[in-house]
Every structure is written in structure tokens, then in C-alpha cells.
Design a protein around this motif. Structure first.
Motif, PDB file in Angstrom:
ATOM      1  N   ASN A   1       0.830  -1.198   0.000  1.00  0.00           N
ATOM      2  CA  ASN A   1       0.000   0.000   0.000  1.00  0.00           C
ATOM      3  C   ASN A   1       0.865   1.249   0.000  1.00  0.00           C
ATOM      4  OD1 ASN A   1      -2.324  -1.522   0.032  1.00  0.00           O
ATOM      5  ND2 ASN A   1      -2.464  -1.522   2.267  1.00  0.00           N
ATOM      6  N   MET A   2       0.410   2.283  -0.695  1.00  0.00           N
ATOM      7  CA  MET A   2       1.104   3.565  -0.755  1.00  0.00           C
ATOM      8  C   MET A   2       0.227   4.659  -0.169  1.00  0.00           C
ATOM      9  SD  MET A   2       3.063   1.732  -2.713  1.00  0.00           S
ATOM     10  CE  MET A   2       2.041   1.314  -4.128  1.00  0.00           C
ATOM     11  N   SER A   3       0.863   5.603   0.494  1.00  0.00           N
ATOM     12  CA  SER A   3       0.158   6.800   0.951  1.00  0.00           C
ATOM     13  C   SER A   3       0.953   8.019   0.526  1.00  0.00           C
ATOM     14  CB  SER A   3      -0.032   6.774   2.473  1.00  0.00           C
ATOM     15  OG  SER A   3       1.210   6.663   3.142  1.00  0.00           O
ATOM     16  N   TYR A   4       0.263   9.136   0.366  1.00  0.00           N
ATOM     17  CA  TYR A   4       0.870  10.332  -0.220  1.00  0.00           C
ATOM     18  C   TYR A   4       0.646  11.536   0.683  1.00  0.00           C
ATOM     19  CZ  TYR A   4       1.396   7.393  -4.280  1.00  0.00           C
ATOM     20  OH  TYR A   4       1.763   6.366  -5.105  1.00  0.00           O
ATOM     21  N   ALA A   5       1.554  12.498   0.576  1.00  0.00           N
ATOM     22  CA  ALA A   5       1.460  13.734   1.352  1.00  0.00           C
ATOM     23  C   ALA A   5       2.136  14.851   0.572  1.00  0.00           C
ATOM     24  CB  ALA A   5       2.128  13.567   2.723  1.00  0.00           C
ATOM     25  N   SER A   6       1.713  16.081   0.830  1.00  0.00           N
ATOM     26  CA  SER A   6       2.355  17.245   0.214  1.00  0.00           C
ATOM     27  C   SER A   6       2.544  18.319   1.270  1.00  0.00           C
ATOM     28  CB  SER A   6       1.529  17.785  -0.953  1.00  0.00           C
ATOM     29  OG  SER A   6       0.282  18.285  -0.489  1.00  0.00           O
ATOM     30  N   VAL A   7       3.635  19.072   1.127  1.00  0.00           N
ATOM     31  CA  VAL A   7       3.949  20.169   2.037  1.00  0.00           C
ATOM     32  C   VAL A   7       4.413  21.340   1.186  1.00  0.00           C
ATOM     33  CG1 VAL A   7       5.351  20.932   3.989  1.00  0.00           C
ATOM     34  CG2 VAL A   7       4.691  18.511   3.794  1.00  0.00           C
ATOM     35  N   GLU A   8       3.947  22.542   1.501  1.00  0.00           N
ATOM     36  CA  GLU A   8       4.343  23.702   0.715  1.00  0.00           C
ATOM     37  C   GLU A   8       5.863  23.833   0.700  1.00  0.00           C
ATOM     38  OE1 GLU A   8       3.369  28.496   0.324  1.00  0.00           O
ATOM     39  OE2 GLU A   8       2.073  27.175   1.509  1.00  0.00           O
ATOM     40  N   ALA A   9       6.421  24.131  -0.473  1.00  0.00           N
ATOM     41  CA  ALA A   9       7.870  24.125  -0.665  1.00  0.00           C
ATOM     42  C   ALA A   9       8.544  25.278   0.070  1.00  0.00           C
ATOM     43  CB  ALA A   9       8.201  24.203  -2.143  1.00  0.00           C
ATOM     44  N   PRO A  10       9.620  25.015   0.803  1.00  0.00           N
ATOM     45  CA  PRO A  10      10.422  26.085   1.408  1.00  0.00           C
ATOM     46  C   PRO A  10      11.147  26.892   0.326  1.00  0.00           C
ATOM     47  CG  PRO A  10      10.871  23.953   2.441  1.00  0.00           C
ATOM     48  CD  PRO A  10      10.121  23.690   1.177  1.00  0.00           C
ATOM     49  N   THR A  11      11.664  28.024   0.701  1.00  0.00           N
ATOM     50  CA  THR A  11      12.317  28.897  -0.280  1.00  0.00           C
ATOM     51  C   THR A  11      13.825  28.975  -0.093  1.00  0.00           C
ATOM     52  OG1 THR A  11      11.886  30.803   1.147  1.00  0.00           O
ATOM     53  CG2 THR A  11      10.262  30.317  -0.571  1.00  0.00           C
ATOM     54  N   THR A  12      14.368  28.302   0.914  1.00  0.00           N
ATOM     55  CA  THR A  12      15.817  28.288   1.101  1.00  0.00           C
ATOM     56  C   THR A  12      16.332  26.858   1.057  1.00  0.00           C
ATOM     57  OG1 THR A  12      15.797  28.070   3.519  1.00  0.00           O
ATOM     58  CG2 THR A  12      15.608  30.309   2.591  1.00  0.00           C
ATOM     59  N   GLN A  13      17.604  26.725   0.690  1.00  0.00           N
ATOM     60  CA  GLN A  13      18.199  25.401   0.565  1.00  0.00           C
ATOM     61  C   GLN A  13      18.193  24.671   1.899  1.00  0.00           C
ATOM     62  OE1 GLN A  13      21.317  24.430   1.888  1.00  0.00           O
ATOM     63  NE2 GLN A  13      21.924  22.678   0.628  1.00  0.00           N
ATOM     64  N   THR A  14      18.503  25.364   2.993  1.00  0.00           N
ATOM     65  CA  THR A  14      18.556  24.727   4.306  1.00  0.00           C
ATOM     66  C   THR A  14      17.183  24.221   4.728  1.00  0.00           C
ATOM     67  OG1 THR A  14      20.428  26.098   4.988  1.00  0.00           O
ATOM     68  CG2 THR A  14      19.137  25.056   6.735  1.00  0.00           C
ATOM     69  N   ALA A  15      16.162  25.062   4.560  1.00  0.00           N
ATOM     70  CA  ALA A  15      14.807  24.653   4.938  1.00  0.00           C
ATOM     71  C   ALA A  15      14.313  23.510   4.058  1.00  0.00           C
ATOM     72  CB  ALA A  15      13.861  25.847   4.842  1.00  0.00           C
ATOM     73  N   TYR A  16      14.671  23.542   2.778  1.00  0.00           N
ATOM     74  CA  TYR A  16      14.283  22.487   1.843  1.00  0.00           C
ATOM     75  C   TYR A  16      14.868  21.151   2.300  1.00  0.00           C
ATOM     76  CZ  TYR A  16      12.680  21.278  -2.937  1.00  0.00           C
ATOM     77  OH  TYR A  16      11.997  20.781  -4.023  1.00  0.00           O
ATOM     78  N   LEU A  17      16.166  21.150   2.593  1.00  0.00           N
ATOM     79  CA  LEU A  17      16.827  19.914   3.012  1.00  0.00           C
ATOM     80  C   LEU A  17      16.268  19.410   4.338  1.00  0.00           C
ATOM     81  CD1 LEU A  17      19.027  17.804   2.494  1.00  0.00           C
ATOM     82  CD2 LEU A  17      20.646  19.318   3.651  1.00  0.00           C
ATOM     83  N   ASN A  18      16.012  20.316   5.263  1.00  0.00           N
ATOM     84  CA  ASN A  18      15.450  19.908   6.549  1.00  0.00           C
ATOM     85  C   ASN A  18      14.092  19.240   6.371  1.00  0.00           C
ATOM     86  OD1 ASN A  18      17.638  20.830   7.988  1.00  0.00           O
ATOM     87  ND2 ASN A  18      16.720  22.817   8.494  1.00  0.00           N
ATOM     88  N   LEU A  19      13.270  19.791   5.475  1.00  0.00           N
ATOM     89  CA  LEU A  19      11.951  19.208   5.235  1.00  0.00           C
ATOM     90  C   LEU A  19      12.077  17.814   4.611  1.00  0.00           C
ATOM     91  CD1 LEU A  19       8.887  19.319   5.187  1.00  0.00           C
ATOM     92  CD2 LEU A  19       9.034  20.597   3.029  1.00  0.00           C
ATOM     93  N   LEU A  20      12.963  17.668   3.632  1.00  0.00           N
ATOM     94  CA  LEU A  20      13.148  16.349   3.021  1.00  0.00           C
ATOM     95  C   LEU A  20      13.552  15.319   4.065  1.00  0.00           C
ATOM     96  CD1 LEU A  20      15.054  17.109  -0.321  1.00  0.00           C
ATOM     97  CD2 LEU A  20      12.599  16.842   0.039  1.00  0.00           C
ATOM     98  N   ASN A  21      14.494  15.673   4.919  1.00  0.00           N
ATOM     99  CA  ASN A  21      14.979  14.710   5.914  1.00  0.00           C
ATOM    100  C   ASN A  21      13.953  14.448   7.014  1.00  0.00           C
ATOM    101  OD1 ASN A  21      17.517  13.973   4.848  1.00  0.00           O
ATOM    102  ND2 ASN A  21      18.383  15.933   5.487  1.00  0.00           N
ATOM    103  N   GLN A  22      13.142  15.439   7.353  1.00  0.00           N
ATOM    104  CA  GLN A  22      12.066  15.201   8.328  1.00  0.00           C
ATOM    105  C   GLN A  22      11.056  14.203   7.778  1.00  0.00           C
ATOM    106  OE1 GLN A  22      10.501  19.097   9.120  1.00  0.00           O
ATOM    107  NE2 GLN A  22      12.313  19.761  10.278  1.00  0.00           N
ATOM    108  N   GLN A  23      10.649  14.410   6.532  1.00  0.00           N
ATOM    109  CA  GLN A  23       9.703  13.478   5.915  1.00  0.00           C
ATOM    110  C   GLN A  23      10.354  12.103   5.712  1.00  0.00           C
ATOM    111  OE1 GLN A  23       6.398  14.023   5.144  1.00  0.00           O
ATOM    112  NE2 GLN A  23       6.652  15.964   6.233  1.00  0.00           N
ATOM    113  N   GLY A  24      11.616  12.098   5.304  1.00  0.00           N
ATOM    114  CA  GLY A  24      12.321  10.828   5.085  1.00  0.00           C
ATOM    115  C   GLY A  24      12.451  10.014   6.349  1.00  0.00           C
ATOM    116  N   ALA A  25      12.638  10.699   7.504  1.00  0.00           N
ATOM    117  CA  ALA A  25      12.741   9.989   8.779  1.00  0.00           C
ATOM    118  C   ALA A  25      11.441   9.284   9.126  1.00  0.00           C
ATOM    119  CB  ALA A  25      13.130  10.966   9.885  1.00  0.00           C
ATOM    120  N   SER A  26      10.335   9.764   8.568  1.00  0.00           N
ATOM    121  CA  SER A  26       9.020   9.149   8.803  1.00  0.00           C
ATOM    122  C   SER A  26       8.671   8.129   7.728  1.00  0.00           C
ATOM    123  CB  SER A  26       7.935  10.233   8.853  1.00  0.00           C
ATOM    124  OG  SER A  26       8.193  11.139   9.902  1.00  0.00           O
ATOM    125  N   GLY A  27       9.610   7.850   6.823  1.00  0.00           N
ATOM    126  CA  GLY A  27       9.379   6.833   5.795  1.00  0.00           C
ATOM    127  C   GLY A  27       8.791   7.373   4.507  1.00  0.00           C
TER     128      GLY A  27
END
Length: 530
Positions: A360-386
Motif C-alpha cells: 500500500n502507498m500513501s501520499y502527502a504534500s507540504v508547501e515548498a520552502p524557499t531556502t536550501q537549508t529549509a528544503y533539506l530539513n523538510l526532506l529529511n524530516q519526511q524521510g525519517a518518517s518513511g
């Protein structure tokens, strides 16, 4: 081993083909040893034994399916393989990889295998009836984070060995076949496929003789299926290791004229999916004014694919996520949006369900950050949750980051954002440096007007990635490009796709070895994709 040898057995009138791998922890040999394999035995198989063998094949297949689904593979709960964690064997630990040597018994028509160099040498010196044929495949002499023991039995009635990786089948044989002497773990292999590291070992049961035949050659397995009805194919026994100079099983590419309507796209992708080919992308061939649909078949992880191409009228990220979650709950992963030249106003969404391996797959979306640091932090936060990053999702005026979570891929996923490269050579250097640390190239990334390269790592799977580039002539016709893809595919390379670099007008193809990497914004045809 070639099919010619199987035909020679037929001329001899000998159809007793067994496979025994006599691996001992020290000193070589086993309780039965190779000597037992030199005796010609009567092959009388009772209906009760036939039933146990048939049930064993079912148990083995079911256990591999549960492993592919990321489940505990022991139905009785007595043995939990680390394959359930989704880990891919750490085959890079070459000190545990051992060759499994094969002998042909000229008296009985069976095969004898051993991973002991000492036993191999002793047999060559003392048992001329066993003809040495060289290494058959590779296994591991020790367990690691994702390998399971392969259990060995000696069939005293037939005088051959039998092997299974299935805990359930092992227990069934011990309980129901007293003529099978349990000899313990022989070596270690995998219950799950592993890109660029493993290949399947195919299992056959010879109905008239009551013994098993195993081969790691897909060509030989296909020939046996087509020409030897006495050999009942029982599926993949397990996955064995590639040799130190052996390429991964090939990736086969195919090009077809791109469909122009939703209906023809459904027909084409469904037909190809049933034949084991997954849709990759469309590509325009300029000198032929031709748009082609590219498909590939991965011989390392054979699957079929069920396809849906559904009309969509969503206008924002929230409704898109809701629509995808409906299909995700049915086991269908999102493969990107598509429109067709004869129906330009109709937008559709592609969905794919691989078999086996659907979760089974589930999907989510989050408004895109505007800085490289915030972008990377968001990717890794979501990645830590699978949640695996698919790409940006834009419904003006808002751009969101789009994520997918698979029940089979718990992650965690980690990301790196590094400087963009301007030449193919610089890209190769960067990608291979990141790939050696388990980070796969995911594609270009733009944040706040600056270009970057994005890399991702699946903490639940061991993998290393290697990259190379080659000039792609976009003016070529489809058959020329597909032929080139197949040259690299035969070496075990995936095609990531076309890529341009700012320092040159030349278009390049990106090729890589490692676990399958899903193209940006969907396109993932397999649950193994990163």
C-alpha cells in the motif's frame, strides 16, 4: 551450464539430476559426503512423499513472497529473517563470498556441489566418477544483516542432497520425510532480490525421479521449461550472490510508438506490463519526428505490472493527494501525469501495481520552502518518517513538495543537496563519490533561483551506486537509441534518462548500477525504487 549438457543427459538415458552443495564450516565434507553421491540408488517416490515435496514448494514460494512484501517470513513465528526489514545483502563484504563448485556424477547423472576448497580438491584427486565443472555460483559463508541460512538435507533413498531457504519447508521435511537427514545450514543466501548484487536460483522437480534440479542460468531455466516437461518448475528457490566479475542480470529496454489517446495508452502499457515490461518515459526523436514510449524489463527482479490510466481534474495539491491515496490503498503507485496528442485537453494520472511485491502507498504534500537549508530539513524530516520524495508539485500559485510512503519501504530516507555540475565529467565524479556512500542521484533541483543536484539514501537497504555518461544523439531514431540502452542494460546498467549540462549543448544519457531509482515526480514501477 548450457542446455546442450541437458540434451547429452537425454542421450545417455539418465534423468537423475540433483543439486547438493556440501559446505562444511571447517574441513569440508558432510555426514554423507561426496561418496554417498557416487552410489546409484533406486528412485521410488511414494505419493505421500510427492505430496510433501509439492507442499514444500508452496511453502518456499509463500515465504519468498512474504519476504518481498516486507513481512516476517516464518509463518510459525519461530524464525524472523532480516529480509523483513527490507535490507539488501551487504555483498560488498567480499570476504564472506565463496564460490560454490559443481561436479557432474557420470555414474548417476546427478550433480554434486561444494563450497569447500578442501573438499573440491579431495574429490578431484580421489573420485574420478565426479567430473569437475568449475564454479556454479556464489554464496556467503557467514550471515550478515540480510542473508538467511540455506538448510541442507541428505536424501538417503535417492542418494542426493536437497536445499531450502524456507524455514517452513525445512520443518515440514523434518516432520514428514524421515529418509531425509537434516544436516543443518549449508551457507547463506537471500530471500529477496537485490539489485546489482544477486541473481535468482531456479528450482525444478523431476517428476519421474523424485529429485530436484537447480540452476542460476535464466537461459537454461527457459530452455528447460520449453523442452523438458518432466521438469516441473517450482519457482525461485532463493537468490544467490553474483561473482566478483559478474554483471547483474540485464535490463532489457523496448521502444514503441507513443500512444496518442488514453485508451491506446491503457492497452499498450497493460500489454507490456503483463509481459513484464514497465513503462519508463516518453522520448522525442527529432530526426524521425517520432515520440516513443520506453519500457524496460529487469531480469534481476522479474515482475508483471497492472496499469491504470485515470482521467483527473484536480486543481490543488490537497485534492491530488486525496485522489492518489484512494489508488494507493489498492496497491497502485503513482507514476506521473500524462496527456495525449489526440486528446490535449484531457489530463490523466498513471498508476502501476507490480506483481509480486505490491504494497500500500500513501501520499502527502507540504508547501515548498524557499531556502536550501529549509528544503533539506523538510526532506529529511519526511524521510525519517518513511516518506520518499517524489518531486515538486505545482498548482499555481503554490508549489508543494510531494512525498510517497510505501508499506514495503519503511526507510528512513536521508537526502543531500550539493552544488550543480556543469559538465558530464564533473557529474560522474560527484555522482560516483555520493554513490559510494549509498546516495543515489535523484535529479536536478532549483531552490530560490539556485540550481543543485539532489541525492537520496535508503537507510533500510544497503546499496552502492556507480555512474557513467554517454552522448545521446537526440536526432537518432528510436531503434538506435533503444539498441544503445540494451548494450548498457546487458551489463546491468539502468538508464536514468537524458541530461544536459550548462557547459555544452550536447545531450547525455545517464547510466547507473545499484538499486532502482525512480524518475522525478513518480515514474516508479517497482516497490524497490528509491
Amino acid at each position: 551450464m548450457s542446455f546442450v549438457r541437458v540434451r547429452q543427459w537425454l542421450v545417455r538415458g539418465v534423468w537423475l539430476v540433483g543439486a547438493g552443495l556440501a559446505l562444511a564450516g571447517c574441513g569440508g565434507g558432510s555426514s554423507s559426503g561426496a561418496g554417498g553421491e557416487t552410489e546409484v540408488r533406486a528412485a521410488v517416490v511414494s505419493p505421500a512423499e510427492q505430496a510433501v515435496i509439492a507442499e514444500g514448494a508452496r511453502l518456499n514460494a509463500a515465504e519468498l513472497q512474504r519476504a518481498a512484501n516486507g513481512e516476517d517470513t516464518a509463518s510459525a513465528g519461530t524464525h524472523t529473517t532480516t529480509a523483513a526489514t527490507g535490507l539488501t545483502p551487504k555483498v560488498a563484504a567480499a570476504d564472506t563470498r565463496v564460490a560454490v563448485f559443481r561436479f557432474f556424477n557420470t555414474a548417476t547423472g546427478t550433480h554434486f556441489y561444494t563450497a569447500s576448497v578442501e573438499e573440491r580438491d579431495r574429490i578431484i584427486a580421489t573420485l574420478p566418477v565426479l567430473h569437475y565443472e568449475g564454479p556454479a555460483f556464489y554464496a556467503s559463508s557467514a550471515a550478515n544483516t540480510a542473508l538467511s541460512p540455506v538448510y541442507r538435507f541428505y536424501n538417503r533413498t535417492a542418494g542426493v542432497h536437497f536445499y531450502t531457504i524456507s524455514e517452513d519447508e525445512k520443518n515440514s521435511i523434518i516432520a514428514n520425510l524421515p529418509q531425509y537427514t537434516y544436516e543443518g545450514p549449508a551457507y547463506h543466501a537471500s530471500k529477496v532480490a537485490g539489485e546489482n548484487m544477486l541473481k535468482p536460483l531456479f528450482r525444478f522437480y523431476i517428476l519421474s525421479k523424485g529429485v530436484h534440479f537447480f540452476t542460476a542460468s535464466s537461459a537454461e531455466a527457459d530452455s528447460i521449461k520449453a523442452n523438458l516437461p518432466d521438469y516441473k518448475y517450482e519457482g525461485i528457490a532463493y537468490y544467490v550472490l553474483l561473482g566478483p566479475t559478474e554483471n547483474a542480470p540485464g535490463k532489457i529496454y523496448m521502444g514503441l510508438s507513443a500512444p496518442t489517446t488514453q485508451a491506446t495508452a491503457i492497452t499498450q502499457t497493460s500489454n507490456q506490463g503483463a509481459a513484464g515490461y514497465a513503462y519508463v518515459t516518453n522520448y522525442f526523436f527529432s530526426n524521425a519526428s517520432q515520440s516513443g514510449a520506453i519500457y524496460f524489463k529487469d531480469q534481476a527482479s522479474p515482475r508483471t505490472y497492472q496499469i491504470k490510466i485515470l482521467s483527473t481534474t484536480v486543481t490543488n495539491a490537497g485534492s491530488k493527494v486525496s485522489a492518489l491515496n484512494v489508488q494507493g490503498n489498492l496497491g497502485y503507485g503513482y507514476q506521473g501525469d500524462a496527456s495525449f496528442s489526440a486528446e490535449p485537453s484531457q489530463m490523466t494520472a498513471r498508476h502501476v501495481k507490480p506483481v509480486p511485491g505490491s504494497g500500500n502507498m500513501s501520499y502527502a504534500s507540504v508547501e515548498a520552502p524557499t531556502t536550501q537549508t529549509a528544503y533539506l530539513n523538510l526532506l529529511n524530516q519526511q524521510g525519517a518518517s518513511g516518506f520518499r520524495y517524489l518531486g515538486p508539485l505545482t498548482y499555481p500559485p503554490i508549489t508543494s513538495l510531494f512525498f510517497e510512503k510505501s508499506s514495503q519501504r519503511p526507510g528512513p530516507f536521508t537526502y543531500r543537496i550539493v552544488a550543480s555540475t556543469t559538465t558530464a565529467a564533473a557529474f560522474e565524479t560527484q555522482a560516483n563519490t555520493q554513490g559510494a556512500e549509498g546516495y543515489a542521484y535523484k535529479g536536478p533541483l532549483s531552490v530560490g533561483g539556485t540550481s543543485y543536484n539532489l541525492y537520496a539514501k535508503d537507510g533500510g537497504k544497503f546499496a552502492v551506486f556507480s555512474y557513467k555518461t554517454a552522448v545521446l544523439n537526440s536526432a537518432s531514431n528510436m531503434s538506435t537509441v533503444v539498441d544503445t540502452l540494451n548494450v548498457e542494460g546487458a551489463k546491468g546498467y539502468y538508464w536514468f534518462g537524458p541530461m544536459n549540462f550548462s557547459a555544452s549543448a550536447t545531450t547525455y544519457s545517464i547510466y547507473y548500477k545499484g538499486n532502482y531509482v525512480c524518475p522525478p515526480l513518480g515514474g516508479c514501477s517497482t516497490p524497490d525504487g528509491l
